[in-house]
Write an enzyme that holds these catalytic residues in place. Structure first.
Site, PDB file in Angstrom:
ATOM      1  N   CYS A 114       0.765   1.895   7.698  1.00 58.07           N
ATOM      2  CA  CYS A 114      -0.115   2.094   8.847  1.00 58.07           C
ATOM      3  C   CYS A 114       0.087   3.532   9.312  1.00 58.07           C
ATOM      4  CB  CYS A 114       0.138   1.077   9.957  1.00 58.07           C
ATOM      5  SG  CYS A 114       1.748   1.174  10.750  1.00 58.07           S
ATOM      6  N   CYS A 183      -4.060  -0.274   8.624  1.00 60.93           N
ATOM      7  CA  CYS A 183      -4.700   0.599   9.603  1.00 60.93           C
ATOM      8  C   CYS A 183      -5.928   1.226   8.960  1.00 60.93           C
ATOM      9  CB  CYS A 183      -3.701   1.658  10.059  1.00 60.93           C
ATOM     10  SG  CYS A 183      -4.408   3.006  11.004  1.00 60.93           S
ATOM     11  N   CYS A 190      -4.780   6.975   2.114  1.00 58.99           N
ATOM     12  CA  CYS A 190      -3.768   6.333   1.276  1.00 58.99           C
ATOM     13  C   CYS A 190      -3.747   6.979  -0.108  1.00 58.99           C
ATOM     14  CB  CYS A 190      -4.043   4.844   1.154  1.00 58.99           C
ATOM     15  SG  CYS A 190      -2.783   3.951   0.213  1.00 58.99           S
TER      16      CYS A 190
END
Length: 236
Positions: A114, A183, A190
């Site tokens: 997150c 998130c 990512c």
């Protein structure tokens, strides 16, 4: 006498709706992704998503990263309830029984990500570890662990010791069997983890923004349900 089929059969029996449910079983997705994966016009996909949402099989949540996006999530717990009722509606002997606690393969490595690594990903890590996974967590912009995170862990019988915020850069070179983004913002940044499948996304609000006990309790409850289904998936 005409007997109407259970709602689950009516909702899930449509080919496109079943495909959408199957896609959402892998993780939360926005309409544009579902449209591309299903190869159908957006207005048609949106119509059937609305049907699934009104039937309680799917939930929607506005993206915290881009307010123009809405993430859709499969309500696995509700699906399980409806499936149980569907079997029993046909014959009492078809009532589903709860499965045995899932046991994932030893050494299965999962990383939860997150933004702040102060609440959601820490709770998910602790729950996954309690379920037998080699679980880790990190954040794109780590912040100190929120006091309510430790409190919720203790209330659920989880050990908060050793839980410290970490940057996702720490894990970039490590292999994982699964990466889960919790998130909407961290989903956009990512990194790719070599050798692993594409990240799975769970669109869960950050309880640290509100900071209240109620926000943390709701977050922990959703994570407990999702983690339980994740363990079953990995065990299978």
């Amino acid at each position: 006498m005409t007997i109407a089929p259970p709602d689950f059969l009516r909702l899930a029996g449509h080919r496109l709706r079943w495909e959408l449910l199957t896609l959402l079983a892998d993780g939360d997705r926005p309409v544009r992704e579902l449209t591309a994966l299903a190869g159908q016009p957006q207005n048609l996909v949106s119509y059937h998503l609305a049907q699934l949402r009104s039937g309680g099989l799917v939930r929607s949540r506005r993206s915290s990263a881009d307010g123009r996006d809405t993430f859709y999530a499969l309500d696995l717990h509700r699906c399980g309830e409806l499936l149980t009722g569907t079997g029993a509606a046909l014959h009492a002997g078809l009532r589903l029984t709860p499965p045995a606690p899932p046991v994932p393969p030893q050494g299965t490595r999962v990383l939860f990500l997150c933004t702040g690594n102060s609440a959601r990903s820490q709770l998910a890590e602790a729950m996954a570890r309690a379920g037998g996974l080699d679980a880790f967590s990190a954040g794109s912009h780590p912040k100190p662990l929120h006091p309510n995170t430790s409190r919720i862990m203790r209330e659920r019988g989880l050990d908060p010791s050793g839980h410290e915020p970490k940057s996702l850069d720490v894990f970039r070179a490590e292999p994982f069997d699964l990466v889960v983004t919790l998130c909407d913002k961290v989903r956009e940044v990512c990194p790719e983890f070599e050798g692993g499948p594409p990240p799975v996304h769970w669109s869960i609000p950050d309880p640290a923004i509100d900071g209240s006990d109620a926000a943390f309790a709701a977050c922990a409850e959703e994570l407990a349900v999702r983690t339980g289904f994740l363990l079953a998936r990995l065990a299978a």
